[in-house]
Design a protein around this motif. Structure first.
Motif, mmCIF file in Angstrom:
data_model
loop_
_atom_site.group_PDB
_atom_site.id
_atom_site.type_symbol
_atom_site.label_atom_id
_atom_site.label_comp_id
_atom_site.label_asym_id
_atom_site.label_seq_id
_atom_site.Cartn_x
_atom_site.Cartn_y
_atom_site.Cartn_z
ATOM 1 N N LEU A 288 30.114 14.395 6.024
ATOM 2 C CA LEU A 288 30.036 14.723 4.611
ATOM 3 C C LEU A 288 29.350 15.893 4.535
ATOM 4 O O LEU A 288 28.212 16.027 5.152
ATOM 5 N N GLU B 13 33.261 6.954 -3.550
ATOM 6 C CA GLU B 13 31.785 6.395 -3.284
ATOM 7 C C GLU B 13 32.091 5.341 -2.174
ATOM 8 O O GLU B 13 31.089 5.082 -1.509
ATOM 9 N N LYS C 50 26.291 9.455 0.257
ATOM 10 C CA LYS C 50 27.154 9.884 -0.863
ATOM 11 C C LYS C 50 26.570 9.840 -2.276
ATOM 12 O O LYS C 50 25.737 8.818 -2.517
#
Length: 180
Positions: free
Chosen positions: A83, A76, A61
């Motif tokens: 993702l 976060e 991330k």
């Protein structure tokens, strides 16, 4: 809603995404290599063909807090199973064979593809702020809703038109609310 800090950091976020994807690209696999039987009934062949998947231990991330975007610290901290960045998505190895996870991330590839990098990042961030986090983000809600139908109901539907209609309805409202 003041999104100027986000807008000024878009180049740094784009650079982080590009660098991260390129660093992991040698491990990327075409989605077809997973052998999922059902996805082709829901997604266009072009969508399935353009997507690559990278298996990882921990989904990468962007360092949003380090970029001064502390309002996204909760994002976060998420320990997500997948993702998406454009036409590439990361999945944790433990869930790499979970077809419903791939379905969910494919919805996000359609969002990225239709909005482009900057508009996706802005729309996702605005949805995160307006909805109060990950679960109520409209870009996540549609992915979860369609994934739920895919998982629980045997009916077939084409995903791309539904996602595009959702984007056409939701994104302008998010942008307008932010004064864009």
């Amino acid at each position: 809603m003041d999104i100027s800090p986000l807008q000024t950091r878009l180049p740094a976020i784009r650079k982080w995404i590009d660098t991260t994807v390129e660093e992991h690209r040698p491990a990327a696999r075409p989605l077809a290599s997973f052998g999922f039987a059902r996805l082709g009934h829901y997604f266009d062949a072009a969508t399935l063909k353009r997507v690559s998947v990278i298996e990882v231990d921990v989904v990468p991330k962007p360092p949003l807090a380090a970029l001064g975007l502390h309002q996204f610290a909760d994002f976060e901290q998420l320990n997500g199973a997948g993702l998406t960045y454009g036409d590439v998505y990361f999945v944790v190895k433990a869930r790499a064979n979970d077809e419903s996870l791939h379905f969910h991330e494919l919805v996000h590839t359609i969002q990225w593809h239709n909005l482009g990098v900057d508009r996706f990042i802005l729309a996702y961030a605005l949805g995160h702020l307006a909805g109060g986090g990950y679960e109520n983000n409209p870009l996540e809600e549609i992915a979860h809703t369609l994934e739920g139908i895919f998982t629980k109901e045997p009916r077939l539907f084409r995903v791309e038109p539904i996602v595009i209609q959702h984007l056409e309805r939701v994104v302008p409202a998010l942008m307008e609310a932010a004064g864009l």
